[in-house]
Design a protein around this motif. Sequence first.
Motif, PDB file in Angstrom:
ATOM      1  N   PHE A 192       0.841  -1.222   0.081  1.00  0.00           N
ATOM      2  CA  PHE A 192       0.166   0.055  -0.081  1.00  0.00           C
ATOM      3  C   PHE A 192       0.795   1.419  -0.007  1.00  0.00           C
ATOM      4  CE2 PHE A 192      -2.501   3.331   2.545  1.00  0.00           C
ATOM      5  CZ  PHE A 192      -3.176   3.670   1.442  1.00  0.00           C
ATOM      6  N   ARG A 193       1.891   1.208   0.868  1.00  0.00           N
ATOM      7  CA  ARG A 193       2.784   2.489   0.898  1.00  0.00           C
ATOM      8  C   ARG A 193       3.152   2.747  -0.252  1.00  0.00           C
ATOM      9  NH1 ARG A 193       5.877   1.113   6.281  1.00  0.00           N
ATOM     10  NH2 ARG A 193       4.045  -0.193   6.734  1.00  0.00           N
ATOM     11  N   GLY A 194       3.862   1.739  -0.859  1.00  0.00           N
ATOM     12  CA  GLY A 194       4.601   2.184  -2.173  1.00  0.00           C
ATOM     13  C   GLY A 194       3.471   2.389  -3.303  1.00  0.00           C
ATOM     14  N   MET A 195       2.390   1.645  -3.373  1.00  0.00           N
ATOM     15  CA  MET A 195       1.294   2.053  -4.562  1.00  0.00           C
ATOM     16  C   MET A 195       0.863   3.320  -4.086  1.00  0.00           C
ATOM     17  SD  MET A 195       0.000  -1.865  -4.541  1.00  0.00           S
ATOM     18  CE  MET A 195      -1.309  -1.548  -5.474  1.00  0.00           C
ATOM     19  N   ALA A 196       0.904   3.881  -3.066  1.00  0.00           N
ATOM     20  CA  ALA A 196       0.332   5.233  -2.888  1.00  0.00           C
ATOM     21  C   ALA A 196       1.113   5.975  -3.261  1.00  0.00           C
ATOM     22  CB  ALA A 196      -0.145   5.411  -1.402  1.00  0.00           C
ATOM     23  N   ALA A 197       2.612   5.861  -3.008  1.00  0.00           N
ATOM     24  CA  ALA A 197       3.610   6.694  -3.521  1.00  0.00           C
ATOM     25  C   ALA A 197       3.503   6.871  -5.042  1.00  0.00           C
ATOM     26  CB  ALA A 197       4.791   6.469  -3.011  1.00  0.00           C
ATOM     27  N   TRP A 198       3.256   5.516  -5.897  1.00  0.00           N
ATOM     28  CA  TRP A 198       3.578   5.518  -7.391  1.00  0.00           C
ATOM     29  C   TRP A 198       2.401   6.350  -7.832  1.00  0.00           C
ATOM     30  CZ3 TRP A 198      -0.126   3.829 -11.023  1.00  0.00           C
ATOM     31  CH2 TRP A 198       0.577   3.570 -12.050  1.00  0.00           C
ATOM     32  N   LEU A 199       1.054   6.423  -7.039  1.00  0.00           N
ATOM     33  CA  LEU A 199       0.140   7.068  -7.634  1.00  0.00           C
ATOM     34  C   LEU A 199       0.418   8.621  -8.003  1.00  0.00           C
ATOM     35  CD1 LEU A 199      -2.770   6.306  -5.151  1.00  0.00           C
ATOM     36  CD2 LEU A 199      -2.658   5.568  -7.807  1.00  0.00           C
ATOM     37  N   GLY A 200       1.321   9.284  -7.331  1.00  0.00           N
ATOM     38  CA  GLY A 200       1.518  10.736  -7.518  1.00  0.00           C
ATOM     39  C   GLY A 200       0.611  11.633  -7.079  1.00  0.00           C
ATOM     40  N   TYR A 201      -0.122  12.561  -7.861  1.00  0.00           N
ATOM     41  CA  TYR A 201      -1.009  13.577  -7.241  1.00  0.00           C
ATOM     42  C   TYR A 201      -0.679  14.499  -6.396  1.00  0.00           C
ATOM     43  CZ  TYR A 201      -4.790  10.683  -9.339  1.00  0.00           C
ATOM     44  OH  TYR A 201      -5.541  10.043 -10.245  1.00  0.00           O
ATOM     45  N   LYS A 202      -1.367  15.581  -6.218  1.00  0.00           N
ATOM     46  CA  LYS A 202      -0.898  16.523  -5.492  1.00  0.00           C
ATOM     47  C   LYS A 202      -1.046  16.060  -4.033  1.00  0.00           C
ATOM     48  CE  LYS A 202      -1.719  21.504  -4.566  1.00  0.00           C
ATOM     49  NZ  LYS A 202      -2.796  22.259  -4.292  1.00  0.00           N
ATOM     50  N   ARG A 203       0.326  16.092  -3.393  1.00  0.00           N
ATOM     51  CA  ARG A 203       0.336  15.511  -2.116  1.00  0.00           C
ATOM     52  C   ARG A 203       0.925  16.694  -0.908  1.00  0.00           C
ATOM     53  NH1 ARG A 203       1.426   9.886  -3.661  1.00  0.00           N
ATOM     54  NH2 ARG A 203       1.649   9.758  -1.462  1.00  0.00           N
ATOM     55  N   SER A 204       0.734  16.197   0.354  1.00  0.00           N
ATOM     56  CA  SER A 204       1.328  17.104   1.403  1.00  0.00           C
ATOM     57  C   SER A 204       1.684  16.175   2.293  1.00  0.00           C
ATOM     58  CB  SER A 204       0.250  18.169   1.873  1.00  0.00           C
ATOM     59  OG  SER A 204       1.045  18.868   2.801  1.00  0.00           O
ATOM     60  N   SER A 205       2.033  16.583   3.538  1.00  0.00           N
ATOM     61  CA  SER A 205       2.260  15.379   4.471  1.00  0.00           C
ATOM     62  C   SER A 205       2.443  16.082   5.962  1.00  0.00           C
ATOM     63  CB  SER A 205       3.704  14.802   4.589  1.00  0.00           C
ATOM     64  OG  SER A 205       4.834  15.862   4.500  1.00  0.00           O
ATOM     65  N   VAL A 206       1.900  15.446   6.894  1.00  0.00           N
ATOM     66  CA  VAL A 206       1.727  15.904   8.300  1.00  0.00           C
ATOM     67  C   VAL A 206       2.425  14.947   9.081  1.00  0.00           C
ATOM     68  CG1 VAL A 206       0.104  16.305  10.187  1.00  0.00           C
ATOM     69  CG2 VAL A 206      -0.510  16.372   7.913  1.00  0.00           C
ATOM     70  N   PRO A 207       3.420  15.463   9.949  1.00  0.00           N
ATOM     71  CA  PRO A 207       4.598  14.713  10.900  1.00  0.00           C
ATOM     72  C   PRO A 207       3.595  14.154  11.981  1.00  0.00           C
ATOM     73  CG  PRO A 207       4.919  16.947  11.174  1.00  0.00           C
ATOM     74  CD  PRO A 207       3.976  16.995  10.259  1.00  0.00           C
ATOM     75  N   PHE A 208       4.113  13.049  12.517  1.00  0.00           N
ATOM     76  CA  PHE A 208       3.345  12.649  13.728  1.00  0.00           C
ATOM     77  C   PHE A 208       4.441  11.654  14.639  1.00  0.00           C
ATOM     78  CE2 PHE A 208       2.109   7.806  13.360  1.00  0.00           C
ATOM     79  CZ  PHE A 208       2.589   7.627  12.044  1.00  0.00           C
ATOM     80  N   VAL A 209       3.992  11.621  15.950  1.00  0.00           N
ATOM     81  CA  VAL A 209       5.098  10.746  16.806  1.00  0.00           C
ATOM     82  C   VAL A 209       4.342   9.627  17.160  1.00  0.00           C
ATOM     83  CG1 VAL A 209       5.771  10.908  19.024  1.00  0.00           C
ATOM     84  CG2 VAL A 209       5.866  12.839  17.852  1.00  0.00           C
ATOM     85  N   VAL A 210       4.934   8.724  16.613  1.00  0.00           N
ATOM     86  CA  VAL A 210       4.202   7.086  16.915  1.00  0.00           C
ATOM     87  C   VAL A 210       4.169   6.968  18.381  1.00  0.00           C
ATOM     88  CG1 VAL A 210       4.378   4.646  16.381  1.00  0.00           C
ATOM     89  CG2 VAL A 210       5.418   6.152  14.797  1.00  0.00           C
ATOM     90  N   ALA A 211       2.711   6.618  18.880  1.00  0.00           N
ATOM     91  CA  ALA A 211       2.633   6.417  20.213  1.00  0.00           C
ATOM     92  C   ALA A 211       2.699   4.908  20.410  1.00  0.00           C
ATOM     93  CB  ALA A 211       1.042   6.785  20.393  1.00  0.00           C
TER      94      ALA A 211
END
Length: 328
Positions: free
Chosen positions: A180-199
Amino acid sequence: MSPTVTLSLVIPVYNEEKHLVNSVKKIMEVIVTLACDFEVILIDDGSKDNTWKEINDLSKMFKEVVGIQLSRNFGKEAALCAGLDYISGEVCIIMDADLQHPPDIIPEMMRLWKEGYDIVDAVKINRGHESFAYKLSSKLFYILLNKFTGYELTGASDYKLLDSKAIDAWRQMRERITFFRGMAAWLGYKRSSVPFVVAARVDGVSKWSVPALFKLAKNAITAFSTIPLQFITTIGFIFLLGSLLLGTNTLYQKISGEAISGFTTVIILLLIIGSILMIALGIIGEYLAKIYEEVKMRPRYLVRESVTYRSKENNLNKQDKEYNYVKV
Ligand code: UDP
Ligand code: MG
Protein backbone atom coordinates in the motif's frame (compact mmCIF):
# COMPACT_ATOMS: atom_id res chain seq x y z
CA MET A 1 -21.45 6.16 -7.72
CA SER A 2 -21.91 9.50 -5.99
CA PRO A 3 -20.44 9.70 -2.48
CA THR A 4 -22.90 9.15 0.37
CA VAL A 5 -20.69 10.52 3.13
CA THR A 6 -17.83 12.96 3.24
CA LEU A 7 -15.20 11.04 5.16
CA SER A 8 -14.60 7.28 5.24
CA LEU A 9 -12.21 5.90 7.83
CA VAL A 10 -10.66 2.54 7.03
CA ILE A 11 -9.27 0.60 9.98
CA PRO A 12 -7.89 -2.95 9.61
CA VAL A 13 -8.30 -4.90 12.82
CA TYR A 14 -6.69 -8.14 13.92
CA ASN A 15 -7.03 -9.50 17.46
CA GLU A 16 -7.69 -6.13 19.08
CA GLU A 17 -10.65 -7.13 21.30
CA LYS A 18 -9.33 -5.56 24.51
CA HIS A 19 -9.16 -1.96 23.42
CA LEU A 20 -11.11 -1.73 20.14
CA VAL A 21 -14.26 -0.09 21.53
CA ASN A 22 -12.28 2.53 23.44
CA SER A 23 -9.90 3.18 20.57
CA VAL A 24 -12.74 3.64 18.07
CA LYS A 25 -14.54 5.96 20.50
CA LYS A 26 -11.36 8.03 20.87
CA ILE A 27 -11.01 8.26 17.09
CA MET A 28 -14.69 9.21 16.71
CA GLU A 29 -14.36 11.92 19.36
CA VAL A 30 -11.91 13.67 17.02
CA ILE A 31 -14.00 13.06 13.91
CA VAL A 32 -17.16 14.60 15.36
CA THR A 33 -15.31 17.88 15.86
CA LEU A 34 -15.03 18.07 12.07
CA ALA A 35 -18.81 18.27 11.77
CA CYS A 36 -19.05 16.23 8.58
CA ASP A 37 -20.85 13.02 7.60
CA PHE A 38 -18.57 10.07 8.08
CA GLU A 39 -18.37 6.30 8.22
CA VAL A 40 -15.92 4.07 10.04
CA ILE A 41 -15.14 0.86 8.19
CA LEU A 42 -13.64 -1.76 10.48
CA ILE A 43 -12.21 -4.77 8.70
CA ASP A 44 -11.83 -7.80 10.90
CA ASP A 45 -8.89 -9.59 9.32
CA GLY A 46 -9.87 -13.07 10.56
CA SER A 47 -9.30 -12.32 14.26
CA LYS A 48 -9.13 -15.30 16.58
CA ASP A 49 -10.41 -13.44 19.64
CA ASN A 50 -13.68 -11.55 20.22
CA THR A 51 -12.85 -8.68 17.88
CA TRP A 52 -15.82 -9.43 15.57
CA LYS A 53 -18.21 -9.30 18.51
CA GLU A 54 -16.73 -5.95 19.55
CA ILE A 55 -17.20 -4.67 15.99
CA ASN A 56 -20.85 -5.83 16.08
CA ASP A 57 -21.35 -4.00 19.36
CA LEU A 58 -19.76 -0.87 17.92
CA SER A 59 -22.01 -1.02 14.86
CA LYS A 60 -25.03 -1.17 17.16
CA MET A 61 -23.75 1.79 19.17
CA PHE A 62 -22.93 3.97 16.19
CA LYS A 63 -24.73 3.94 12.88
CA GLU A 64 -21.55 5.23 11.23
CA VAL A 65 -19.72 1.98 11.93
CA VAL A 66 -19.58 -0.64 9.20
CA GLY A 67 -18.03 -4.01 10.05
CA ILE A 68 -16.57 -6.35 7.48
CA GLN A 69 -15.29 -9.76 8.48
CA LEU A 70 -12.81 -11.48 6.19
CA SER A 71 -13.02 -15.26 5.88
CA ARG A 72 -9.56 -15.70 7.43
CA ASN A 73 -6.42 -13.73 8.25
CA PHE A 74 -5.31 -12.34 4.89
CA GLY A 75 -2.82 -9.83 6.31
CA LYS A 76 -3.03 -6.08 6.80
CA GLU A 77 -2.44 -5.28 3.11
CA ALA A 78 -5.47 -7.34 2.01
CA ALA A 79 -7.59 -5.93 4.84
CA LEU A 80 -6.73 -2.42 3.61
CA CYS A 81 -7.77 -3.39 0.08
CA ALA A 82 -11.10 -4.67 1.42
CA GLY A 83 -11.70 -1.40 3.26
CA LEU A 84 -10.86 0.69 0.22
CA ASP A 85 -13.28 -1.37 -1.89
CA TYR A 86 -16.14 -0.68 0.50
CA ILE A 87 -15.80 3.03 1.17
CA SER A 88 -18.37 5.49 -0.08
CA GLY A 89 -16.83 8.79 1.04
CA GLU A 90 -15.43 11.69 -0.95
CA VAL A 91 -12.24 11.31 1.01
CA CYS A 92 -10.81 8.47 3.06
CA ILE A 93 -8.32 8.10 5.87
CA ILE A 94 -6.54 4.83 6.52
CA MET A 95 -5.25 4.24 10.03
CA ASP A 96 -4.36 1.51 12.54
CA ALA A 97 -6.68 0.39 15.31
CA ASP A 98 -4.13 0.53 18.12
CA LEU A 99 -3.94 4.37 18.36
CA GLN A 100 -0.30 4.28 17.23
CA HIS A 101 -1.59 6.56 14.49
CA PRO A 102 -2.74 9.50 16.63
CA PRO A 103 -6.23 10.69 15.64
CA ASP A 104 -5.49 14.29 16.69
CA ILE A 105 -3.79 15.01 13.35
CA ILE A 106 -6.95 14.11 11.39
CA PRO A 107 -8.30 17.72 11.46
CA GLU A 108 -4.97 18.92 10.00
CA MET A 109 -5.12 16.22 7.29
CA MET A 110 -8.69 17.26 6.44
CA ARG A 111 -7.66 20.93 6.36
CA LEU A 112 -4.98 20.11 3.79
CA TRP A 113 -7.51 18.11 1.76
CA LYS A 114 -9.87 21.10 1.76
CA GLU A 115 -6.94 23.23 0.57
CA GLY A 116 -6.82 21.01 -2.49
CA TYR A 117 -4.33 18.23 -1.72
CA ASP A 118 -5.29 14.78 -3.06
CA ILE A 119 -3.11 12.67 -0.79
CA VAL A 120 -1.90 13.57 2.69
CA ASP A 121 0.80 11.29 4.10
CA ALA A 122 1.25 11.09 7.83
CA VAL A 123 5.01 10.79 8.29
CA LYS A 124 6.62 9.20 11.35
CA ILE A 125 9.16 11.42 13.07
CA ASN A 126 10.14 8.64 15.45
CA ARG A 127 9.77 4.88 15.23
CA GLY A 128 8.11 4.17 18.56
CA HIS A 129 9.35 1.42 20.84
CA GLU A 130 11.20 -0.93 18.55
CA SER A 131 14.20 -3.16 19.17
CA PHE A 132 17.60 -2.20 17.79
CA ALA A 133 17.52 -5.13 15.31
CA TYR A 134 14.05 -4.05 14.07
CA LYS A 135 15.18 -0.44 13.62
CA LEU A 136 18.33 -1.56 11.79
CA SER A 137 16.52 -3.92 9.40
CA SER A 138 13.88 -1.30 8.64
CA LYS A 139 16.64 1.24 7.86
CA LEU A 140 18.32 -1.28 5.56
CA PHE A 141 14.99 -2.02 3.86
CA TYR A 142 14.29 1.65 3.13
CA ILE A 143 17.84 2.18 1.80
CA LEU A 144 17.45 -0.83 -0.53
CA LEU A 145 13.97 0.26 -1.60
CA ASN A 146 15.24 3.74 -2.36
CA LYS A 147 18.22 2.43 -4.37
CA PHE A 148 16.11 -0.06 -6.33
CA THR A 149 12.94 1.93 -6.90
CA GLY A 150 13.84 5.58 -6.47
CA TYR A 151 11.01 6.05 -3.94
CA GLU A 152 12.02 7.69 -0.68
CA LEU A 153 9.70 6.05 1.83
CA THR A 154 11.68 6.55 5.04
CA GLY A 155 9.20 7.52 7.74
CA ALA A 156 6.25 6.65 5.48
CA SER A 157 3.35 4.91 7.15
CA ASP A 158 0.01 3.46 6.11
CA TYR A 159 -1.65 6.41 7.88
CA LYS A 160 -2.88 8.40 4.88
CA LEU A 161 -5.65 10.54 3.54
CA LEU A 162 -6.75 9.80 -0.03
CA ASP A 163 -9.12 11.89 -2.08
CA SER A 164 -11.71 10.04 -4.21
CA LYS A 165 -9.56 10.79 -7.31
CA ALA A 166 -6.66 8.92 -5.74
CA ILE A 167 -8.95 6.11 -4.57
CA ASP A 168 -10.32 5.65 -8.08
CA ALA A 169 -6.75 5.52 -9.38
CA TRP A 170 -5.83 3.01 -6.66
CA ARG A 171 -8.73 0.80 -7.73
CA GLN A 172 -7.25 0.60 -11.21
CA MET A 173 -4.16 -1.09 -9.81
CA ARG A 174 -5.30 -4.67 -10.00
CA GLU A 175 -2.28 -6.59 -8.74
CA ARG A 176 -3.02 -9.30 -6.16
CA ILE A 177 0.04 -8.73 -4.00
CA THR A 178 -0.04 -5.16 -2.78
CA PHE A 179 2.33 -2.85 -0.93
CA PHE A 180 0.00 0.00 0.00
CA ARG A 181 2.66 2.51 1.05
CA GLY A 182 4.61 2.09 -2.18
CA MET A 183 1.54 1.98 -4.42
CA ALA A 184 0.20 5.17 -2.83
CA ALA A 185 3.57 6.82 -3.57
CA TRP A 186 3.42 5.56 -7.17
CA LEU A 187 0.04 7.27 -7.67
CA GLY A 188 1.59 10.72 -7.59
CA TYR A 189 -1.12 13.44 -7.35
CA LYS A 190 -0.91 16.65 -5.38
CA ARG A 191 0.39 15.60 -1.98
CA SER A 192 1.26 17.01 1.34
CA SER A 193 2.41 15.48 4.61
CA VAL A 194 1.78 15.84 8.31
CA PRO A 195 4.41 14.68 10.84
CA PHE A 196 3.39 12.51 13.76
CA VAL A 197 4.98 10.86 16.76
CA VAL A 198 4.32 7.11 16.91
CA ALA A 199 2.55 6.49 20.20
CA ALA A 200 2.95 3.30 22.18
CA ARG A 201 0.45 0.54 21.34
CA VAL A 202 -2.62 0.88 23.61
CA ASP A 203 -2.68 -2.83 24.28
CA GLY A 204 -1.09 -6.07 23.10
CA VAL A 205 1.94 -6.44 20.87
CA SER A 206 2.66 -5.77 17.21
CA LYS A 207 1.07 -8.39 14.94
CA TRP A 208 4.04 -8.40 12.61
CA SER A 209 6.38 -11.37 12.89
CA VAL A 210 9.91 -11.30 11.47
CA PRO A 211 8.99 -13.66 8.55
CA ALA A 212 5.90 -11.50 7.78
CA LEU A 213 8.04 -8.36 7.67
CA PHE A 214 10.64 -10.13 5.51
CA LYS A 215 7.85 -11.17 3.11
CA LEU A 216 6.53 -7.59 3.00
CA ALA A 217 10.03 -6.29 2.23
CA LYS A 218 10.50 -8.89 -0.53
CA ASN A 219 7.07 -8.08 -2.01
CA ALA A 220 7.81 -4.37 -1.89
CA ILE A 221 11.12 -4.69 -3.72
CA THR A 222 9.96 -7.21 -6.33
CA ALA A 223 6.75 -5.24 -6.95
CA PHE A 224 8.55 -1.99 -7.63
CA SER A 225 11.82 -2.95 -9.20
CA THR A 226 13.38 -5.41 -11.62
CA ILE A 227 16.87 -4.23 -10.68
CA PRO A 228 17.65 -7.49 -8.81
CA LEU A 229 17.10 -9.31 -12.13
CA GLN A 230 19.34 -6.87 -13.97
CA PHE A 231 21.96 -7.36 -11.28
CA ILE A 232 22.35 -10.94 -12.45
CA THR A 233 23.27 -9.75 -15.94
CA THR A 234 25.76 -7.25 -14.52
CA ILE A 235 27.41 -9.85 -12.30
CA GLY A 236 27.47 -12.23 -15.27
CA PHE A 237 29.37 -9.67 -17.35
CA ILE A 238 31.84 -8.97 -14.53
CA PHE A 239 32.55 -12.71 -14.28
CA LEU A 240 32.88 -13.00 -18.07
CA LEU A 241 35.57 -10.31 -17.97
CA GLY A 242 37.32 -12.09 -15.12
CA SER A 243 37.13 -15.42 -16.92
CA LEU A 244 38.62 -13.92 -20.09
CA LEU A 245 41.60 -12.56 -18.12
CA LEU A 246 42.11 -15.72 -16.08
CA GLY A 247 41.54 -17.94 -19.15
CA THR A 248 44.15 -16.07 -21.22
CA ASN A 249 46.61 -16.29 -18.32
CA THR A 250 45.98 -20.02 -17.84
CA LEU A 251 46.39 -20.74 -21.58
CA TYR A 252 49.60 -18.71 -21.70
CA GLN A 253 51.04 -20.66 -18.74
CA LYS A 254 50.00 -23.95 -20.32
CA ILE A 255 51.62 -23.08 -23.68
CA SER A 256 54.81 -21.81 -22.05
CA GLY A 257 54.97 -24.94 -19.92
CA GLU A 258 54.69 -23.01 -16.63
CA ALA A 259 51.31 -24.45 -15.59
CA ILE A 260 51.20 -24.78 -11.82
CA SER A 261 48.73 -26.70 -9.71
CA GLY A 262 45.94 -24.16 -9.07
CA PHE A 263 43.77 -26.27 -6.80
CA THR A 264 42.92 -23.47 -4.30
CA THR A 265 41.99 -21.09 -7.13
CA VAL A 266 39.73 -23.72 -8.67
CA ILE A 267 37.95 -24.41 -5.38
CA ILE A 268 37.44 -20.70 -4.58
CA LEU A 269 36.16 -19.96 -8.09
CA LEU A 270 33.83 -22.95 -7.92
CA LEU A 271 32.39 -21.75 -4.60
CA ILE A 272 31.96 -18.16 -5.76
CA ILE A 273 30.37 -19.09 -9.07
CA GLY A 274 28.22 -21.76 -7.40
CA SER A 275 26.79 -19.34 -4.85
CA ILE A 276 26.22 -16.61 -7.41
CA LEU A 277 24.35 -19.08 -9.62
CA MET A 278 22.20 -20.16 -6.68
CA ILE A 279 21.39 -16.55 -5.73
CA ALA A 280 20.64 -15.76 -9.37
CA LEU A 281 18.25 -18.70 -9.63
CA GLY A 282 16.67 -17.63 -6.33
CA ILE A 283 16.06 -14.09 -7.61
CA ILE A 284 14.55 -15.43 -10.84
CA GLY A 285 12.44 -17.76 -8.69
CA GLU A 286 11.12 -14.83 -6.64
CA TYR A 287 9.87 -13.06 -9.75
CA LEU A 288 8.52 -16.30 -11.19
CA ALA A 289 6.59 -16.95 -7.97
CA LYS A 290 5.19 -13.44 -8.13
CA ILE A 291 4.07 -13.92 -11.73
CA TYR A 292 2.49 -17.25 -10.72
CA GLU A 293 0.62 -15.60 -7.82
CA GLU A 294 -0.61 -12.82 -10.10
CA VAL A 295 -1.75 -14.99 -13.02
CA LYS A 296 -3.87 -17.13 -10.72
CA MET A 297 -6.09 -14.05 -10.40
CA ARG A 298 -7.41 -15.09 -7.02
CA PRO A 299 -9.33 -12.45 -5.09
CA ARG A 300 -7.23 -10.38 -2.69
CA TYR A 301 -9.54 -11.30 0.18
CA LEU A 302 -12.87 -13.01 0.86
CA VAL A 303 -15.64 -11.50 2.95
CA ARG A 304 -17.48 -13.81 5.33
CA GLU A 305 -19.97 -11.35 6.77
CA SER A 306 -20.64 -7.64 7.04
CA VAL A 307 -22.63 -5.59 9.50
CA THR A 308 -24.03 -2.08 9.58
CA TYR A 309 -27.04 -0.35 11.04
CA ARG A 310 -26.45 2.65 8.85
CA SER A 311 -29.87 2.71 7.26
CA LYS A 312 -31.76 1.43 10.32
CA GLU A 313 -31.85 4.50 12.49
CA ASN A 314 -33.67 2.79 15.38
CA ASN A 315 -30.68 0.64 16.06
CA LEU A 316 -28.72 3.62 17.23
CA ASN A 317 -27.83 3.28 20.84
CA LYS A 318 -29.67 6.25 22.30
CA GLN A 319 -28.43 5.33 25.79
CA ASP A 320 -24.97 6.39 24.95
CA LYS A 321 -25.48 10.11 25.60
CA GLU A 322 -21.82 10.93 25.16
CA TYR A 323 -21.93 9.74 21.57
CA ASN A 324 -25.51 10.61 20.78
CA TYR A 325 -24.52 13.22 18.26
CA VAL A 326 -25.84 11.56 15.15
CA LYS A 327 -28.57 13.33 13.22
CA VAL A 328 -31.55 10.98 13.14
N1 UDP B 1 -3.44 -5.98 11.27
C1 UDP B 1 -4.29 -6.64 10.38
N2 UDP B 1 -3.92 -7.89 9.95
C2 UDP B 1 -2.76 -8.49 10.33
C3 UDP B 1 -1.89 -7.77 11.20
C4 UDP B 1 -2.27 -6.51 11.62
O1 UDP B 1 -5.36 -6.15 10.03
O2 UDP B 1 -2.51 -9.63 9.90
C5 UDP B 1 -3.86 -4.63 11.75
C6 UDP B 1 -3.76 -4.43 13.26
O3 UDP B 1 -4.94 -4.81 13.93
C7 UDP B 1 -3.52 -2.92 13.36
C8 UDP B 1 -2.70 -2.61 12.10
O4 UDP B 1 -2.96 -3.69 11.19
O5 UDP B 1 -4.72 -2.18 13.32
C9 UDP B 1 -1.22 -2.51 12.41
O6 UDP B 1 -0.78 -3.70 13.04
P1 UDP B 1 0.31 -3.70 14.21
O7 UDP B 1 -0.01 -2.66 15.21
O8 UDP B 1 0.43 -5.10 14.69
O9 UDP B 1 1.61 -3.32 13.37
P2 UDP B 1 2.75 -2.23 13.69
O10 UDP B 1 2.08 -1.04 14.35
O11 UDP B 1 3.70 -2.90 14.59
O12 UDP B 1 3.31 -1.90 12.35
MG1 MG C 1 0.67 -0.87 15.75
